[in-house]
Scaffold this motif. Structure first.
Motif, PDB file in Angstrom:
ATOM      1  N   UNK A   1      20.302 -29.551 -80.352  1.00 28.53           N
ATOM      2  CA  UNK A   1      21.110 -29.436 -81.575  1.00 28.53           C
ATOM      3  C   UNK A   1      20.418 -28.577 -82.629  1.00 28.53           C
ATOM      4  N   UNK A   2      19.092 -28.444 -82.528  1.00 28.35           N
ATOM      5  CA  UNK A   2      18.359 -27.612 -83.487  1.00 28.35           C
ATOM      6  C   UNK A   2      18.442 -26.126 -83.150  1.00 28.35           C
ATOM      7  N   UNK A   3      18.905 -25.806 -81.943  1.00 30.93           N
ATOM      8  CA  UNK A   3      18.906 -24.410 -81.490  1.00 30.93           C
ATOM      9  C   UNK A   3      20.134 -23.661 -82.011  1.00 30.93           C
ATOM     10  N   UNK A   4      20.202 -23.459 -83.321  1.00 30.54           N
ATOM     11  CA  UNK A   4      21.281 -22.677 -83.900  1.00 30.54           C
ATOM     12  C   UNK A   4      20.807 -21.233 -84.049  1.00 30.54           C
ATOM     13  N   UNK A   5      21.352 -20.329 -83.271  1.00 29.26           N
ATOM     14  CA  UNK A   5      20.831 -18.958 -83.265  1.00 29.26           C
ATOM     15  C   UNK A   5      21.127 -18.217 -84.558  1.00 29.26           C
ATOM     16  N   UNK A   6      20.160 -17.438 -84.994  1.00 23.67           N
ATOM     17  CA  UNK A   6      20.338 -16.555 -86.151  1.00 23.67           C
ATOM     18  C   UNK A   6      20.595 -15.153 -85.606  1.00 23.67           C
ATOM     19  N   UNK A   7      21.863 -14.806 -85.507  1.00 26.12           N
ATOM     20  CA  UNK A   7      22.251 -13.532 -84.910  1.00 26.12           C
ATOM     21  C   UNK A   7      22.471 -12.513 -86.013  1.00 26.12           C
ATOM     22  N   UNK A   8      21.771 -11.412 -85.910  1.00 28.39           N
ATOM     23  CA  UNK A   8      21.870 -10.380 -86.932  1.00 28.39           C
ATOM     24  C   UNK A   8      23.197  -9.627 -86.837  1.00 28.39           C
ATOM     25  N   UNK A   9      23.632  -9.113 -87.962  1.00 32.20           N
ATOM     26  CA  UNK A   9      24.870  -8.344 -88.021  1.00 32.20           C
ATOM     27  C   UNK A   9      24.747  -7.096 -87.158  1.00 32.20           C
ATOM     28  N   UNK A  10      25.817  -6.768 -86.452  1.00 34.94           N
ATOM     29  CA  UNK A  10      25.897  -5.597 -85.570  1.00 34.94           C
ATOM     30  C   UNK A  10      25.037  -5.709 -84.318  1.00 34.94           C
TER      31      UNK A  10
ATOM     32  N   UNK B   1      31.128 -23.569 -77.865  1.00 36.02           N
ATOM     33  CA  UNK B   1      31.042 -24.767 -78.712  1.00 36.02           C
ATOM     34  C   UNK B   1      30.690 -24.415 -80.146  1.00 36.02           C
ATOM     35  N   UNK B   2      29.972 -23.315 -80.325  1.00 33.57           N
ATOM     36  CA  UNK B   2      29.605 -22.888 -81.674  1.00 33.57           C
ATOM     37  C   UNK B   2      30.650 -21.982 -82.308  1.00 33.57           C
ATOM     38  N   UNK B   3      31.666 -21.598 -81.547  1.00 33.59           N
ATOM     39  CA  UNK B   3      32.691 -20.705 -82.069  1.00 33.59           C
ATOM     40  C   UNK B   3      32.243 -19.257 -82.137  1.00 33.59           C
ATOM     41  N   UNK B   4      31.254 -18.890 -81.321  1.00 30.92           N
ATOM     42  CA  UNK B   4      30.738 -17.516 -81.301  1.00 30.92           C
ATOM     43  C   UNK B   4      31.331 -16.772 -80.113  1.00 30.92           C
TER      44      UNK B   4
ATOM     45  N   UNK C   1      21.636  -0.892 -70.873  1.00 28.38           N
ATOM     46  CA  UNK C   1      22.708   0.090 -70.695  1.00 28.38           C
ATOM     47  C   UNK C   1      23.479   0.308 -71.994  1.00 28.38           C
ATOM     48  N   UNK C   2      23.609  -0.744 -72.795  1.00 30.71           N
ATOM     49  CA  UNK C   2      24.351  -0.652 -74.051  1.00 30.71           C
ATOM     50  C   UNK C   2      23.469  -0.193 -75.212  1.00 30.71           C
ATOM     51  N   UNK C   3      22.218   0.163 -74.926  1.00 30.57           N
ATOM     52  CA  UNK C   3      21.372   0.768 -75.937  1.00 30.57           C
ATOM     53  C   UNK C   3      20.445  -0.161 -76.688  1.00 30.57           C
ATOM     54  N   UNK C   4      20.229  -1.375 -76.203  1.00 23.68           N
ATOM     55  CA  UNK C   4      19.335  -2.309 -76.900  1.00 23.68           C
ATOM     56  C   UNK C   4      17.888  -1.848 -76.788  1.00 23.68           C
ATOM     57  N   UNK C   5      17.158  -1.946 -77.901  1.00 25.25           N
ATOM     58  CA  UNK C   5      15.721  -1.670 -77.874  1.00 25.25           C
ATOM     59  C   UNK C   5      14.898  -2.915 -78.179  1.00 25.25           C
ATOM     60  N   UNK C   6      15.582  -4.029 -78.399  1.00 21.89           N
ATOM     61  CA  UNK C   6      14.931  -5.334 -78.563  1.00 21.89           C
ATOM     62  C   UNK C   6      15.889  -6.400 -78.054  1.00 21.89           C
ATOM     63  N   UNK C   7      15.364  -7.335 -77.266  1.00 25.94           N
ATOM     64  CA  UNK C   7      16.198  -8.355 -76.637  1.00 25.94           C
ATOM     65  C   UNK C   7      15.613  -9.730 -76.941  1.00 25.94           C
ATOM     66  N   UNK C   8      16.449 -10.606 -77.493  1.00 25.90           N
ATOM     67  CA  UNK C   8      16.059 -11.983 -77.792  1.00 25.90           C
ATOM     68  C   UNK C   8      16.825 -12.896 -76.836  1.00 25.90           C
ATOM     69  N   UNK C   9      16.095 -13.706 -76.076  1.00 30.26           N
ATOM     70  CA  UNK C   9      16.711 -14.552 -75.052  1.00 30.26           C
ATOM     71  C   UNK C   9      16.680 -16.004 -75.499  1.00 30.26           C
TER      72      UNK C   9
ATOM     73  N   UNK D   1      21.174 -10.179 -78.246  1.00 30.80           N
ATOM     74  CA  UNK D   1      20.908 -11.610 -78.121  1.00 30.80           C
ATOM     75  C   UNK D   1      21.542 -12.098 -76.828  1.00 30.80           C
ATOM     76  N   UNK D   2      20.709 -12.617 -75.940  1.00 27.07           N
ATOM     77  CA  UNK D   2      21.152 -13.044 -74.610  1.00 27.07           C
ATOM     78  C   UNK D   2      21.092 -14.567 -74.537  1.00 27.07           C
ATOM     79  N   UNK D   3      22.189 -15.186 -74.101  1.00 27.67           N
ATOM     80  CA  UNK D   3      22.262 -16.638 -74.027  1.00 27.67           C
ATOM     81  C   UNK D   3      22.415 -17.059 -72.570  1.00 27.67           C
TER      82      UNK D   3
END
Length: 210
Positions: free
Chosen positions: A13-22, A37-40, A88-96, A4-6
């Motif tokens: 305010x509606x853009x609360x990301x749903x980040x999957x575990x791991x 600001x979101x504490x992430x 480089x870190x092995x991602x095979x799917x990227x959400x921006x 997940x790339x930010x």
């Protein structure tokens, strides 16, 4: 692994990301301010440091976040560096996230960068719009009545097929100078976009644009 790339774009305010575990979380310059600001806490920070707040960057360093700082004078934009780092870190799917804003030139550059990657799925999205590049075939989630646009990118697209739409086509060429794929309508909960030669970019309007 998903990444997940930010980016340093517009967040509502509606853009609360749903980040999957791991999943891998990458903050790109000013995108780190939004995550703060979101504490992430991201796994990686990438950028030239021109839009991240100093206290945020210092806080990431203290938390052990991997920080990759680049000079402002460079050929790549920060989004491209982040995508490279995700791979480089092995991602095979990227959400921006945070990819929209006032810089139309940056959004066009992002589409070009996304079109370079043939072996990884990259989607840019927020609460109202999703964008992606298709270089062969994709089956995508949709909702009946949603507005979609499909356009050739980086050259003409040949033998384009659209299924699950109001206006379906079967192996039709899409020249850059004839953008007839604007404002199609999804008719099913899944649609299929395929192209035999070249690439197309799709825009899925999750919320009807004004």
């Amino acid at each position: 692994m998903k990444a997940f790339v930010f980016l340093n774009g517009r967040y509502l305010w509606k853009d609360h990301p749903k980040i999957e575990k791991n999943a891998l979380i990458i903050a790109v310059d000013g995108g780190a301010n939004y995550l703060f600001r979101l504490g992430i806490v991201p796994d990686i920070f990438v950028g030239d440091g021109d839009s991240v707040q100093k206290e945020v960057l210092d806080g990431l360093s203290k938390k052990g976040v991997s920080i990759f700082l680049y000079p402002e004078d460079k050929d790549e934009i920060d989004a491209e560096l982040a995508i490279k780092k995700a791979l480089e870190f092995g991602a095979n799917e990227i959400i921006i996230h945070g990819w929209r804003g006032e810089r139309l030139d940056m959004m066009l550059a992002l589409i070009s960068i996304m079109s370079k990657q043939n072996n990884v799925k990259i989607i840019a999205k927020d609460h109202e719009l999703e964008m992606g590049v298709v270089c062969d075939e994709l089956v995508l989630e949709s909702k009946a009545g949603e507005k979609w646009s499909i356009l050739p990118v980086c050259g003409n697209a040949k033998c384009v097929t659209l299924s699950g739409f109001k206006y379906e086509i079967n192996c039709v060429d899409m020249p850059c100078e004839k953008p007839f794929g604007i404002s199609n309508i999804a008719k099913k909960n899944r649609v299929k976009i395929s192209v035999k030669e070249g690439k197309v970019v799709y825009f899925r309007w999750i919320i009807e644009p004004s």
